[in-house]
Design an enzyme around this catalytic site. Structure first.
Site, PDB file in Angstrom:
ATOM      1  N   LYS A 187       0.035  -0.865   0.263  1.00 51.35           N
ATOM      2  CA  LYS A 187       0.439   0.113  -0.194  1.00 51.35           C
ATOM      3  C   LYS A 187       1.063   1.176  -0.202  1.00 51.35           C
ATOM      4  O   LYS A 187       2.407   1.062   0.351  1.00 51.35           O
ATOM      5  CB  LYS A 187      -1.092  -0.330   1.115  1.00 51.35           C
ATOM      6  CG  LYS A 187       0.129  -0.451   2.682  1.00 51.35           C
ATOM      7  CD  LYS A 187      -1.000  -0.555   3.178  1.00 51.35           C
ATOM      8  CE  LYS A 187      -0.411  -0.179   4.856  1.00 51.35           C
ATOM      9  NZ  LYS A 187      -0.761  -0.295   6.098  1.00 51.35           N
ATOM     10  N   ARG A 228     -10.275   0.820  14.500  1.00 51.56           N
ATOM     11  CA  ARG A 228     -10.400   1.669  12.903  1.00 51.56           C
ATOM     12  C   ARG A 228     -11.301   1.135  11.973  1.00 51.56           C
ATOM     13  O   ARG A 228     -11.877   1.997  11.824  1.00 51.56           O
ATOM     14  CB  ARG A 228      -8.545   0.930  12.860  1.00 51.56           C
ATOM     15  CG  ARG A 228      -7.953   2.554  11.976  1.00 51.56           C
ATOM     16  CD  ARG A 228      -6.503   2.044  11.741  1.00 51.56           C
ATOM     17  NE  ARG A 228      -6.048   1.059  11.215  1.00 51.56           N
ATOM     18  CZ  ARG A 228      -4.938  -0.048  10.469  1.00 51.56           C
ATOM     19  NH1 ARG A 228      -4.129   1.186  10.534  1.00 51.56           N
ATOM     20  NH2 ARG A 228      -5.233  -1.012  10.230  1.00 51.56           N
ATOM     21  N   TYR A 259      14.752  30.781   6.106  1.00 51.91           N
ATOM     22  CA  TYR A 259      13.650  31.805   6.929  1.00 51.91           C
ATOM     23  C   TYR A 259      13.381  32.043   7.872  1.00 51.91           C
ATOM     24  O   TYR A 259      13.793  31.542   8.938  1.00 51.91           O
ATOM     25  CB  TYR A 259      12.356  31.315   6.438  1.00 51.91           C
ATOM     26  CG  TYR A 259      11.994  31.109   4.933  1.00 51.91           C
ATOM     27  CD1 TYR A 259      11.215  31.918   4.491  1.00 51.91           C
ATOM     28  CD2 TYR A 259      11.637  30.356   3.831  1.00 51.91           C
ATOM     29  CE1 TYR A 259      11.223  32.518   2.323  1.00 51.91           C
ATOM     30  CE2 TYR A 259      11.787  29.700   2.288  1.00 51.91           C
ATOM     31  CZ  TYR A 259      11.000  30.780   2.061  1.00 51.91           C
ATOM     32  OH  TYR A 259      10.982  30.786   0.813  1.00 51.91           O
ATOM     33  N   MET A 319      11.089  24.784   0.960  1.00 49.27           N
ATOM     34  CA  MET A 319      10.422  23.995   0.351  1.00 49.27           C
ATOM     35  C   MET A 319      11.593  22.850  -0.830  1.00 49.27           C
ATOM     36  O   MET A 319      11.007  22.360  -1.265  1.00 49.27           O
ATOM     37  CB  MET A 319       9.317  24.453  -0.735  1.00 49.27           C
ATOM     38  CG  MET A 319       8.714  23.638  -1.981  1.00 49.27           C
ATOM     39  SD  MET A 319       7.201  24.405  -2.684  1.00 49.27           S
ATOM     40  CE  MET A 319       6.229  24.782  -1.244  1.00 49.27           C
TER      41      MET A 319
END
Length: 387
Positions: A63, A162, A284, A328
């Site tokens: 998965k 779940r 930043y 990023m």
């Protein structure tokens, strides 16, 4: 003034739309980072898990695109170990896997059937894991309409709360076996909530509840053990184990030596080096200021790596701490521990690998190896070796 027309006019005259072909991934020269995936290690991890199962069948969970490493490529490697059963989460993952593997392997869809998706599952010869009486009714309705007997797995909720049929649903089905008319139940399964904590009483409590619930359902092979569940021992093995994380090198026995081989190496390219002076702000928000002269490098990797981590890269085994915030598309490293000029543009630094194992990366980031792998994305070149 630069306008769109002047930009277009700068295009080489021989370049037309028909000559531009986008590759499936960046090649090594164009990529900012290289993810190396050792398919031979995945095969060896599968063999190690099989050895612990002592004859019990073993599937492969692929998965989330094979935990971010490529579901089709991973599954093809496992096929060479005679693995013939795979689990995915979403129907679309199953359709892609079926296209990649052909008609022979068995593919279970863990999320079962979302409303309206039943025909697609049938067309791709996928076996839904039925998680509710509603999903069962929809699959049975399709069986009646097509005049077919349809295959299914049934998942019960034995304690994780779940996914899967709650005990009250199982009891209702036991009272009305006709609700399985037209359905051939090939597997009854549940999922362990605390398998990576073998000392927890919850494991045995869940095993006993699973035994109680499965006996109310049509007779079928049984699957209970995930990666860590395999290490809980024979009472948890049943007929089919479903390892995922351990195949990809994630430690299924936290707190103990990892019995699995590492599978991935992630390296990022240096795109610039420079010297800065004391007091210079970095990144930043200027969350870092140099306290003295500092050698630094910027690498071509950013989000997809965990922004909150205060981690490091490695070069020739030397630790190069991150400084400032992760951007990023870039991360800044303190390379003062290296000799001047040792690290150059285009060189690769290690983010995951022999100097910085996956589980260590996850610990530093305050997360787990699953999330690290599945967060990496597709912006770098994938290099498959072995297999």
């Amino acid at each position: 003034m630069i306008d769109a027309a002047s930009i277009a006019g700068a295009r080489p005259p021989e370049l037309t739309k028909s000559t531009i072909h986008a590759p499936a991934q960046p090649d090594e020269a164009a990529a900012g980072a290289i993810l190396t995936i050792d398919l031979s290690a995945i095969r060896e991890n599968y063999r190690r898990l099989k050895a612990r199962l002592d004859g019990v069948a073993c599937a492969g969970v692929v998965k989330a695109d094979g935990y971010g490493l490529g579901a089709v490529e991973v599954a093809k490697a496992l096929r060479k170990e005679d693995c013939d059963t795979f689990f995915v989460a979403h129907l679309w993952e199953g359709i892609v896997l079926r296209a990649g593997l052909g008609s022979e392997p068995t593919i279970f869809v863990l999320h079962g059937l979302l409303p309206g998706s039943e025909e697609e599952a049938l067309d791709a010869a996928l076996i839904p894991v039925i998680n509710s009486s509603g999903q069962l009714a929809a699959w049975r309705k399709l069986a009646q309409r097509k005049g077919l007997t349809l295959l299914a797995a049934v998942q019960v909720d034995s304690g994780m709360s779940r996914l899967g049929m709650a005990p009250v649903e199982v009891e209702a089905l036991a009272a009305d076996p006709s609700r399985f008319d037209g359905i051939d139940v090939r597997l009854v399964m549940s999922h362990l909530a605390c398998a990576d904590e073998p000392e927890r009483d919850a494991n045995e409590a869940e095993r006993l509840e699973f035994e109680r619930l499965r006996k109310m359902l049509p007779p079928a092979p049984v699957s209970f053990a995930n990666s860590s569940g395999i290490f809980l021992g024979k009472p948890y093995h049943h007929d089919l184990a479903r390892p995922g994380a351990a195949l990809y090198g994630i430690n299924p026995t936290p707190g103990h030596k990892n019995p699995m081989l590492p599978v991935v190496t992630l390296e990022a390219k240096v795109i610039q080096t420079r010297q800065i002076d004391a007091g210079t702000g970095v990144g930043y928000g200027h969350t870092f200021h140099a306290t003295g002269p500092l050698a630094m490098a910027t690498i071509a990797l950013g989000y997809g790596w965990h922004r909150r981590t205060s981690a490091a890269a490695f070069f020739d085994g030397v630790e190069l701490p991150f400084i400032g915030r992760v951007s990023m598309d870039s991360i800044i490293l303190d390379i003062s521990a290296l000799p001047d000029g040792r690290l150059k543009e285009g060189d690769l630094v290690e983010l995951i690998g022999p100097s910085h194992p996956l589980d260590t990366v996850a610990d530093v980031a305050g997360t787990i190896g699953y999330e690290v792998l599945t967060s990496l994305g597709h912006r770098f070149h994938r290099r498959y070796i072995g297999g």
